[in-house]
Design a protein around this motif. Structure first.
Motif, PDB file in Angstrom:
ATOM      1  N   GLU A 180     -32.015  85.068  49.350  1.00  0.00           N
ATOM      2  CA  GLU A 180     -30.737  85.447  49.945  1.00  0.00           C
ATOM      3  C   GLU A 180     -30.407  84.550  51.135  1.00  0.00           C
ATOM      4  O   GLU A 180     -29.283  84.046  51.258  1.00  0.00           O
ATOM      5  CB  GLU A 180     -30.790  86.910  50.395  1.00  0.00           C
ATOM      6  CG  GLU A 180     -29.487  87.410  50.977  1.00  0.00           C
ATOM      7  CD  GLU A 180     -29.537  88.874  51.353  1.00  0.00           C
ATOM      8  OE1 GLU A 180     -28.458  89.440  51.644  1.00  0.00           O
ATOM      9  OE2 GLU A 180     -30.647  89.452  51.369  1.00  0.00           O
ATOM     10  N   GLU A 181     -31.388  84.328  52.002  1.00  0.00           N
ATOM     11  CA  GLU A 181     -31.184  83.463  53.163  1.00  0.00           C
ATOM     12  C   GLU A 181     -30.934  82.019  52.734  1.00  0.00           C
ATOM     13  O   GLU A 181     -30.108  81.314  53.319  1.00  0.00           O
ATOM     14  CB  GLU A 181     -32.400  83.541  54.084  1.00  0.00           C
ATOM     15  CG  GLU A 181     -32.595  84.901  54.744  1.00  0.00           C
ATOM     16  CD  GLU A 181     -33.938  85.031  55.429  1.00  0.00           C
ATOM     17  OE1 GLU A 181     -34.040  85.834  56.377  1.00  0.00           O
ATOM     18  OE2 GLU A 181     -34.898  84.334  55.007  1.00  0.00           O
ATOM     19  N   SER A 200     -27.397  81.704  51.199  1.00  0.00           N
ATOM     20  CA  SER A 200     -26.419  81.961  52.256  1.00  0.00           C
ATOM     21  C   SER A 200     -26.328  80.769  53.208  1.00  0.00           C
ATOM     22  O   SER A 200     -25.225  80.350  53.593  1.00  0.00           O
ATOM     23  CB  SER A 200     -26.805  83.226  53.031  1.00  0.00           C
ATOM     24  OG  SER A 200     -25.920  83.457  54.101  1.00  0.00           O
ATOM     25  N   SER A 201     -27.492  80.219  53.574  1.00  0.00           N
ATOM     26  CA  SER A 201     -27.497  79.052  54.458  1.00  0.00           C
ATOM     27  C   SER A 201     -26.823  77.860  53.795  1.00  0.00           C
ATOM     28  O   SER A 201     -26.115  77.085  54.440  1.00  0.00           O
ATOM     29  CB  SER A 201     -28.943  78.692  54.845  1.00  0.00           C
ATOM     30  OG  SER A 201     -29.527  79.710  55.629  1.00  0.00           O
ATOM     31  N   TYR A 202     -27.026  77.720  52.493  1.00  0.00           N
ATOM     32  CA  TYR A 202     -26.401  76.627  51.747  1.00  0.00           C
ATOM     33  C   TYR A 202     -24.880  76.763  51.783  1.00  0.00           C
ATOM     34  O   TYR A 202     -24.157  75.774  51.981  1.00  0.00           O
ATOM     35  CB  TYR A 202     -26.903  76.633  50.309  1.00  0.00           C
ATOM     36  CG  TYR A 202     -26.250  75.604  49.422  1.00  0.00           C
ATOM     37  CD1 TYR A 202     -26.658  74.272  49.456  1.00  0.00           C
ATOM     38  CD2 TYR A 202     -25.235  75.960  48.541  1.00  0.00           C
ATOM     39  CE1 TYR A 202     -26.056  73.321  48.644  1.00  0.00           C
ATOM     40  CE2 TYR A 202     -24.630  75.029  47.721  1.00  0.00           C
ATOM     41  CZ  TYR A 202     -25.047  73.705  47.776  1.00  0.00           C
ATOM     42  OH  TYR A 202     -24.447  72.773  46.967  1.00  0.00           O
ATOM     43  N   SER A 203     -24.387  77.988  51.600  1.00  0.00           N
ATOM     44  CA  SER A 203     -22.936  78.202  51.595  1.00  0.00           C
ATOM     45  C   SER A 203     -22.325  77.908  52.961  1.00  0.00           C
ATOM     46  O   SER A 203     -21.133  77.593  53.057  1.00  0.00           O
ATOM     47  CB  SER A 203     -22.611  79.642  51.183  1.00  0.00           C
ATOM     48  OG  SER A 203     -23.047  80.565  52.168  1.00  0.00           O
ATOM     49  N   GLN A 204     -23.142  77.993  54.014  1.00  0.00           N
ATOM     50  CA  GLN A 204     -22.682  77.706  55.374  1.00  0.00           C
ATOM     51  C   GLN A 204     -22.878  76.238  55.755  1.00  0.00           C
ATOM     52  O   GLN A 204     -22.605  75.840  56.886  1.00  0.00           O
ATOM     53  CB  GLN A 204     -23.415  78.614  56.361  1.00  0.00           C
ATOM     54  CG  GLN A 204     -23.105  80.093  56.167  1.00  0.00           C
ATOM     55  CD  GLN A 204     -24.056  81.007  56.928  1.00  0.00           C
ATOM     56  OE1 GLN A 204     -24.785  80.552  57.817  1.00  0.00           O
ATOM     57  NE2 GLN A 204     -24.053  82.284  56.578  1.00  0.00           N
ATOM     58  N   TYR A 243     -27.903  86.533  44.394  1.00  0.00           N
ATOM     59  CA  TYR A 243     -27.581  85.728  45.584  1.00  0.00           C
ATOM     60  C   TYR A 243     -26.965  84.380  45.214  1.00  0.00           C
ATOM     61  O   TYR A 243     -26.742  83.540  46.079  1.00  0.00           O
ATOM     62  CB  TYR A 243     -28.852  85.496  46.410  1.00  0.00           C
ATOM     63  CG  TYR A 243     -29.669  86.745  46.614  1.00  0.00           C
ATOM     64  CD1 TYR A 243     -29.148  87.826  47.315  1.00  0.00           C
ATOM     65  CD2 TYR A 243     -30.946  86.857  46.065  1.00  0.00           C
ATOM     66  CE1 TYR A 243     -29.888  88.982  47.492  1.00  0.00           C
ATOM     67  CE2 TYR A 243     -31.693  88.019  46.238  1.00  0.00           C
ATOM     68  CZ  TYR A 243     -31.154  89.074  46.939  1.00  0.00           C
ATOM     69  OH  TYR A 243     -31.892  90.230  47.116  1.00  0.00           O
ATOM     70  N   PRO A 257     -22.728  81.607  45.674  1.00  0.00           N
ATOM     71  CA  PRO A 257     -22.289  80.349  46.288  1.00  0.00           C
ATOM     72  C   PRO A 257     -22.507  79.106  45.422  1.00  0.00           C
ATOM     73  O   PRO A 257     -21.930  78.056  45.720  1.00  0.00           O
ATOM     74  CB  PRO A 257     -23.145  80.266  47.568  1.00  0.00           C
ATOM     75  CG  PRO A 257     -23.557  81.663  47.861  1.00  0.00           C
ATOM     76  CD  PRO A 257     -23.737  82.292  46.519  1.00  0.00           C
TER      77      PRO A 257
END
Length: 379
Positions: free
Chosen positions: A279-280, A283-287, A328, A331
């Motif tokens: 999940e992290e 999520s970090s990739y999408s940011q 997850y 993204p």
């Protein structure tokens, strides 16, 4: 002998007609006897006889009268499917948790329970019996039960091998049938998850579909012409064993008893090596976090190559990606779609599963209903 053969042939025709009529009621309800007779090319007498039998079994119900449209003649009695006539049990035996569902015949979940997975037949049977007792469900109220397990499972429900349960050539289906008075069918959990997504999820009613499960490992399932493809030993769809020529150059090969080459690169277990949860990571990739870009780009490329090869081989209408990690992957799903389109001229639609952890248990319900109908026709 000729008379016996003729009688058997007539009974087979009746079973086939019964299946056709029940399916038409499910799809076209409300519908009259006369409408079905015309659509199926059957006599009104044949349709009425079978309808009466299905009403007696409470599989279909009479809704009431419908206007003829001309104002003349007797109104037609309309018929509909009765999903509340019986219950089905769907069981998904994952390595850590077992999910049990009680549904009606349309797949509506009435009761649900998760327990720690056990591997002894007596313990499994007792857990199912306790689940029914908790909700005051009698055995005679059950239409059938489907059970999904991880491992290679034959069409007869024999678990050829299961790393999770340490079973080898276990006649699991036969053993469960000894314990319960209703029909029981056992299948591979990934295959049943594919059926669940095809029945009620992202692959709804798609007849040619590839299902990819990305969890702690990687698995796959194939549906062709609406039917599961099992393979000789129930091992069809094992995408975790996919490899490329460069894997051989690096000495990465598949060996029995250890995770497959693709699993070692793209599974949840493989992603966990990077020090954060999936999940992290996504999520970090999408940011746009540069620290994870290379890792996720490598994941996208590896899984896209595997899917592109499957698409080129099978030409599915749809590829559905399920499993814990898929929850997850929003993204990156469009990137995977774009990559696959660039790798093969054979186009398909790629989407994430939507049933979550219930997919295999719901698929087990669909599996048992289909098997009962198929065996009823074949008898």
């Amino acid at each position: 002998m000729k008379k016996k053969s003729s009688t058997g042939h007539l009974e087979l025709i009746r079973r086939i007609n019964r299946s056709l009529i029940l399916n038409m009621v499910k799809e076209k309800q409300p519908i009259s006897r006369a409408q079905m007779a015309k659509a199926l090319g059957l006599s009104k007498t044949t349709v009425s006889s079978i309808v009466d039998e299905l009403i007696q079994k409470r599989l279909i119900v009479e809704y009431g009268d419908a206007c003829t449209g001309t104002g003349a003649g007797r109104p037609s009695i309309m018929l509909g499917f009765n999903p509340k006539s019986s219950y089905c049990i769907g069981v998904d035996m994952a390595s850590a948790k077992t999910r049990m569902l009680l549904t009606d015949l349309s797949g509506e979940i009435l009761f649900e329970k998760k327990i720690a997975t056990v591997s002894q037949i007596d313990q499994i049977s007792q857990a199912i019996e306790a689940f029914l007792a908790e909700h005051s469900i009698r055995m005679e109220m059950i239409f059938g039960m489907g059970v999904g397990v991880s491992g290679d499972v034959t069409a007869e429900g024999v678990v050829i091998s299961s790393r999770a349960f340490r079973w080898n050539h276990l006649p699991f289906q036969a053993l469960l049938k000894q314990r319960f008075p209703f029909p029981v069918y056992v299948g591979n959990g990934v295959n049943l998850a594919a059926l669940g997504e095809r029945w009620l999820g992202s692959g709804k009613q798609v007849d040619d579909m590839v299902y990819v499960r990305i969890g702690s490992g990687i698995g796959g399932a194939l549906i062709c012409n609406g039917q599961l493809v099992l393979g000789t030993h129930g091992s069809a769809g094992e995408m975790g064993y996919f490899l490329e020529s460069r894997d051989l150059e690096l000495g990465n090969i598949n060996q029995k008893g250890i995770p497959g080459v693709l699993e070692r690169k793209c599974s949840g277990t493989a992603l966990a090596r990077y020090g954060c949860s999936p999940e992290e990571l996504f999520s970090s990739y999408s940011q746009g976090n540069p620290e994870v870009v290379l890792t996720v780009e490598r994941f996208i490329r590896e899984i896209s190559v595997a899917i592109a090869n499957a698409v080129s081989l099978l030409n599915p209408a749809k590829v559905v990606i399920g499993g814990d990690i898929s929850e997850y992957m929003a993204p990156v799903i469009q990137r995977i779609q774009d990559e696959v389109r660039s790798m093969t001229p054979i186009q398909t639609d790629i989407s994430l599963a939507c049933l979550g952890g219930r997919a295999a248990a719901l698929g087990a319900v669909d599996f048992v209903m289909t098997r009962i109908e198929q065996e009823d026709i074949a008898i």
